[in-house]
Design a protein around this motif. Structure first.
Motif, PDB file in Angstrom:
ATOM      1  N   ALA A 234       0.855  -1.190   0.000  1.00  0.00           N
ATOM      2  CA  ALA A 234       0.000   0.000   0.000  1.00  0.00           C
ATOM      3  C   ALA A 234       0.884   1.229   0.000  1.00  0.00           C
ATOM      4  N   GLY A 235       0.557   2.193  -0.870  1.00  0.00           N
ATOM      5  CA  GLY A 235       1.356   3.396  -1.013  1.00  0.00           C
ATOM      6  C   GLY A 235       2.200   3.401  -2.268  1.00  0.00           C
ATOM      7  N   ASP A 236       2.394   2.233  -2.900  1.00  0.00           N
ATOM      8  CA  ASP A 236       3.237   2.148  -4.087  1.00  0.00           C
ATOM      9  C   ASP A 236       2.526   2.701  -5.325  1.00  0.00           C
ATOM     10  N   LEU A 237       3.300   2.852  -6.406  1.00  0.00           N
ATOM     11  CA  LEU A 237       2.809   3.482  -7.627  1.00  0.00           C
ATOM     12  C   LEU A 237       2.878   2.525  -8.807  1.00  0.00           C
ATOM     13  N   ALA A 238       2.011   2.763  -9.782  1.00  0.00           N
ATOM     14  CA  ALA A 238       2.075   2.055 -11.060  1.00  0.00           C
ATOM     15  C   ALA A 238       2.532   3.045 -12.120  1.00  0.00           C
ATOM     16  N   ARG A 250       3.380   7.602 -17.250  1.00  0.00           N
ATOM     17  CA  ARG A 250       2.554   8.298 -16.270  1.00  0.00           C
ATOM     18  C   ARG A 250       2.493   7.460 -15.002  1.00  0.00           C
ATOM     19  N   GLU A 251       2.408   8.123 -13.852  1.00  0.00           N
ATOM     20  CA  GLU A 251       2.355   7.413 -12.581  1.00  0.00           C
ATOM     21  C   GLU A 251       0.985   7.575 -11.938  1.00  0.00           C
ATOM     22  N   TYR A 252       0.510   6.468 -11.359  1.00  0.00           N
ATOM     23  CA  TYR A 252      -0.772   6.471 -10.656  1.00  0.00           C
ATOM     24  C   TYR A 252      -0.618   5.737  -9.326  1.00  0.00           C
ATOM     25  N   SER A 253      -1.317   6.231  -8.305  1.00  0.00           N
ATOM     26  CA  SER A 253      -1.346   5.536  -7.018  1.00  0.00           C
ATOM     27  C   SER A 253      -2.091   4.221  -7.179  1.00  0.00           C
ATOM     28  N   ILE A 254      -1.551   3.163  -6.595  1.00  0.00           N
ATOM     29  CA  ILE A 254      -2.219   1.862  -6.657  1.00  0.00           C
ATOM     30  C   ILE A 254      -3.290   1.811  -5.576  1.00  0.00           C
ATOM     31  N   ALA A 255      -4.502   1.412  -5.975  1.00  0.00           N
ATOM     32  CA  ALA A 255      -5.658   1.462  -5.072  1.00  0.00           C
ATOM     33  C   ALA A 255      -5.971   0.123  -4.418  1.00  0.00           C
ATOM     34  N   SER A 256      -5.200  -0.905  -4.725  1.00  0.00           N
ATOM     35  CA  SER A 256      -5.513  -2.246  -4.221  1.00  0.00           C
ATOM     36  C   SER A 256      -4.291  -2.893  -3.614  1.00  0.00           C
ATOM     37  N   LEU A 257      -4.491  -4.074  -3.030  1.00  0.00           N
ATOM     38  CA  LEU A 257      -3.413  -4.895  -2.505  1.00  0.00           C
ATOM     39  C   LEU A 257      -3.285  -6.148  -3.366  1.00  0.00           C
ATOM     40  N   PRO A 258      -2.101  -6.752  -3.436  1.00  0.00           N
ATOM     41  CA  PRO A 258      -1.943  -7.955  -4.261  1.00  0.00           C
ATOM     42  C   PRO A 258      -2.924  -9.069  -3.901  1.00  0.00           C
ATOM     43  N   GLY A 291      -8.761  -7.391 -24.696  1.00  0.00           N
ATOM     44  CA  GLY A 291      -7.595  -8.021 -25.300  1.00  0.00           C
ATOM     45  C   GLY A 291      -6.427  -7.085 -25.511  1.00  0.00           C
ATOM     46  N   ASP A 292      -6.673  -5.756 -25.506  1.00  0.00           N
ATOM     47  CA  ASP A 292      -5.578  -4.803 -25.662  1.00  0.00           C
ATOM     48  C   ASP A 292      -4.673  -4.841 -24.428  1.00  0.00           C
ATOM     49  N   THR A 293      -3.401  -4.604 -24.637  1.00  0.00           N
ATOM     50  CA  THR A 293      -2.456  -4.601 -23.520  1.00  0.00           C
ATOM     51  C   THR A 293      -1.718  -3.269 -23.457  1.00  0.00           C
ATOM     52  N   ILE A 294      -1.206  -2.975 -22.273  1.00  0.00           N
ATOM     53  CA  ILE A 294      -0.429  -1.769 -22.041  1.00  0.00           C
ATOM     54  C   ILE A 294       0.790  -2.141 -21.223  1.00  0.00           C
ATOM     55  N   ARG A 295       1.872  -1.409 -21.421  1.00  0.00           N
ATOM     56  CA  ARG A 295       3.096  -1.658 -20.665  1.00  0.00           C
ATOM     57  C   ARG A 295       2.995  -0.968 -19.307  1.00  0.00           C
ATOM     58  N   LEU A 296       3.237  -1.728 -18.247  1.00  0.00           N
ATOM     59  CA  LEU A 296       3.075  -1.217 -16.879  1.00  0.00           C
ATOM     60  C   LEU A 296       4.111  -1.878 -15.992  1.00  0.00           C
ATOM     61  N   ARG A 297       4.576  -1.122 -15.004  1.00  0.00           N
ATOM     62  CA  ARG A 297       5.439  -1.692 -13.977  1.00  0.00           C
ATOM     63  C   ARG A 297       5.098  -1.048 -12.641  1.00  0.00           C
ATOM     64  N   VAL A 298       5.354  -1.778 -11.582  1.00  0.00           N
ATOM     65  CA  VAL A 298       5.114  -1.295 -10.221  1.00  0.00           C
ATOM     66  C   VAL A 298       6.388  -0.642  -9.698  1.00  0.00           C
ATOM     67  N   ARG A 299       6.236   0.501  -9.047  1.00  0.00           N
ATOM     68  CA  ARG A 299       7.393   1.193  -8.468  1.00  0.00           C
ATOM     69  C   ARG A 299       7.156   1.427  -6.982  1.00  0.00           C
ATOM     70  N   ALA A 300       8.103   0.990  -6.188  1.00  0.00           N
ATOM     71  CA  ALA A 300       8.013   1.200  -4.738  1.00  0.00           C
ATOM     72  C   ALA A 300       8.029   2.695  -4.429  1.00  0.00           C
ATOM     73  N   HIS A 301       7.154   3.089  -3.530  1.00  0.00           N
ATOM     74  CA  HIS A 301       7.086   4.491  -3.093  1.00  0.00           C
ATOM     75  C   HIS A 301       7.281   4.467  -1.579  1.00  0.00           C
ATOM     76  N   ALA A 302       8.556   4.313  -1.185  1.00  0.00           N
ATOM     77  CA  ALA A 302       8.869   4.072   0.227  1.00  0.00           C
ATOM     78  C   ALA A 302       8.341   5.162   1.136  1.00  0.00           C
ATOM     79  N   ARG A 303       8.323   6.413   0.661  1.00  0.00           N
ATOM     80  CA  ARG A 303       7.909   7.513   1.527  1.00  0.00           C
ATOM     81  C   ARG A 303       6.398   7.564   1.735  1.00  0.00           C
ATOM     82  N   PHE A 304       5.636   6.755   1.004  1.00  0.00           N
ATOM     83  CA  PHE A 304       4.193   6.751   1.242  1.00  0.00           C
ATOM     84  C   PHE A 304       3.696   5.389   1.725  1.00  0.00           C
ATOM     85  N   ARG A 305       4.628   4.487   1.980  1.00  0.00           N
ATOM     86  CA  ARG A 305       4.243   3.218   2.598  1.00  0.00           C
ATOM     87  C   ARG A 305       3.978   3.435   4.089  1.00  0.00           C
ATOM     88  N   LEU A 306       3.338   2.453   4.708  1.00  0.00           N
ATOM     89  CA  LEU A 306       3.052   2.565   6.136  1.00  0.00           C
ATOM     90  C   LEU A 306       4.329   2.444   6.962  1.00  0.00           C
TER      91      LEU A 306
END
Length: 447
Positions: A234-238, A250-258, A291-306
């Protein structure tokens, strides 16, 4: 008329005052400990001023490369860099993000306001600056450039020219790594590349605010084409690399948990001046087909984690799509059994813009969300925003902070974040707010 004193009321007031003073003393002790840590000897200091964690990540890699070459180097947050440390350090590499329109990020605000406001003689210092920014902003790399100019004006000697980085451009980062490798006398430093992008597809897309006066806001669920979810907190970015403009993610806040089985986003459909949809939001909110795909990666956002705040009471403050990051934080705490949660949230209209209404009310009814305060600015009468909720609940806020609460803010930089910051300073005092920030108990993910 005889004055009567209620012992219980006075006792409660004294207890609250004592808790507040104890909290302030504890913050002061932490700040003093940080300052002492900053004075620890290092031949090379790598100072980062980070808002979303990029500068911190690069500072750690930089310090590791210098250490690989046998140099005595360490990374440090700019919030711990005071005038005395600046005078005592012979070599400093600065890695600085720019926040808003040319401002220092939260971790560099005190240094920019106090230390850079002074006129020290830095002729002993050798330095370099890596400035992180976004060229679409008028004040591109504004803080890094201002820092570089200030250091030069104070007599410091650059080890090499400032390097500006537009949205993590690989060529600029490679140039920095090349210079650092030369300083360290090594060419076999580990690769600094971020995790590779993967192919993802949208499995669910829901309009969250039908009938709203504002732009459409969508809740999306994405899964990797490989079928294997990466790990995030929680707190990480996509980071999303849209098909028509893959070089500028572009970066977006992740709204869910794995554990929920998909990566959740809350994306508002943006439009350019000519009315055409934004590159990333347009694809995510309307263009993408089954069926369309987009390139995405998860980026740790240590300063907004719990992090160390996981067991503290949580005050979550935000507006609009900022609920994405706050929702993940609240869900993580609720799943962990933490119930001292307070959400203050603002939007336009209660009928159309009460985002995640059912879930939030269910959490509140189940005593998993202790407080839920809402501000809807377009519901008639005088406009009411999140900062007004804070000002109206000043006594409650002070009590929660005295009890150790952490404050997380997510949402728009213009208006909301500034208004909330001013309200916190009014209610708690500027020094306390600054110390909460330095202690990691006041964190912001704003845009």
């Amino acid at each position: 008329m005889m004055l009567t004193i209620d012992p219980l009321r006075w006792g409660g007031a004294l207890a609250l005052s004592g808790a507040w003073l104890a909290m302030c003393l504890n913050i002061w002790r932490v700040r003093l400990a940080q300052a002492r840590t900053a004075h620890a000897h290092a031949d090379w200091l790598v100072v980062h001023a980070s808002q979303t964690g990029s500068a911190e990540f690069l500072a750690e890699r930089t310090a590791a490369t210098l250490a690989l070459g046998g140099l005595n180097a360490r990374a440090a947050c700019m919030s711990t860099l005071d005038a005395a440390t600046l005078q005592a350090s012979p070599r400093i590499l600065f890695i600085c993000s720019t926040y808003g329109e040319g401002d220092a990020p939260d971790t560099g605000a005190r240094f920019a306001g106090e230390t850079m406001g002074a006129l020290p003689d830095l002729s002993h210092l050798h330095y370099a600056v890596l400035a992180l920014g976004d060229a679409t902003y008028a004040s591109y790399c504004g803080f890094g450039r201002a820092l570089d100019a200030w250091l030069g004006a104070r007599g410091a000697t650059p080890l090499f020219e400032r390097i500006d980085v537009d949205r993590g451009a690989p060529t600029a980062l490679a140039e920095w790594q090349h210079h650092v490798g030369r300083l360290a006398g090594t060419s076999d430093a580990p690769d600094w590349e971020a995790p590779a992008y993967g192919e993802w597809r949208i499995v669910r897309r829901e309009l969250m605010n039908p009938g709203s006066l504002g732009a459409p806001l969508y809740r999306l669920a994405l899964v990797p084409s490989s079928g294997i979810l990466p790990v995030w907190e929680a707190g990480d970015l996509a980071q999303v690399s849209p098909p028509v403009d893959p070089e500028h993610p572009r970066e977006y806040s992740i709204a869910s948990l794995p554990e929920e089985g998909s990566l959740g986003l809350m994306v508002r459909l943006q439009r350019r001046a000519d009315g055409s949809p934004g590159v990333a939001s347009g694809w995510l909110c309307s263009d993408a087909q089954e069926g369309d795909t987009i390139r995405l990666r998860v980026r740790a956002h240590a300063r907004f984690r719990l992090g160390g705040n996981a067991r503290r009471p949580l005050i979550a403050i935000g507006n609009g799509s900022g609920l994405a990051g706050l929702r993940a934080l609240l869900k993580a705490r609720i799943d962990a059994g933490e119930r001292r949660n307070w959400l203050l949230f603002g939007e336009r209209n209660a009928e159309h813009d009460f985002l995640c209404r059912d879930e939030l009310q269910t959490w509140q009814d189940g005593s998993k969300l202790e407080r839920l305060d809402l501000a809807f600015s377009r519901d008639g009468g005088e406009a009411r925003y999140v900062q007004h909720l804070l000002l109206a609940q000043g006594e409650v806020l002070r009590r929660w902070v005295a009890e150790g609460a952490a404050i997380y803010v997510c949402g728009s930089l213009q208006g909301m974040a500034g208004g909330v910051h001013e309200a916190l300073q009014t209610l708690l005092g500027a020094d306390v707010v600054e110390r909460l920030m330095e202690d990691g108990r006041y964190r912001r993910d704003v845009y």
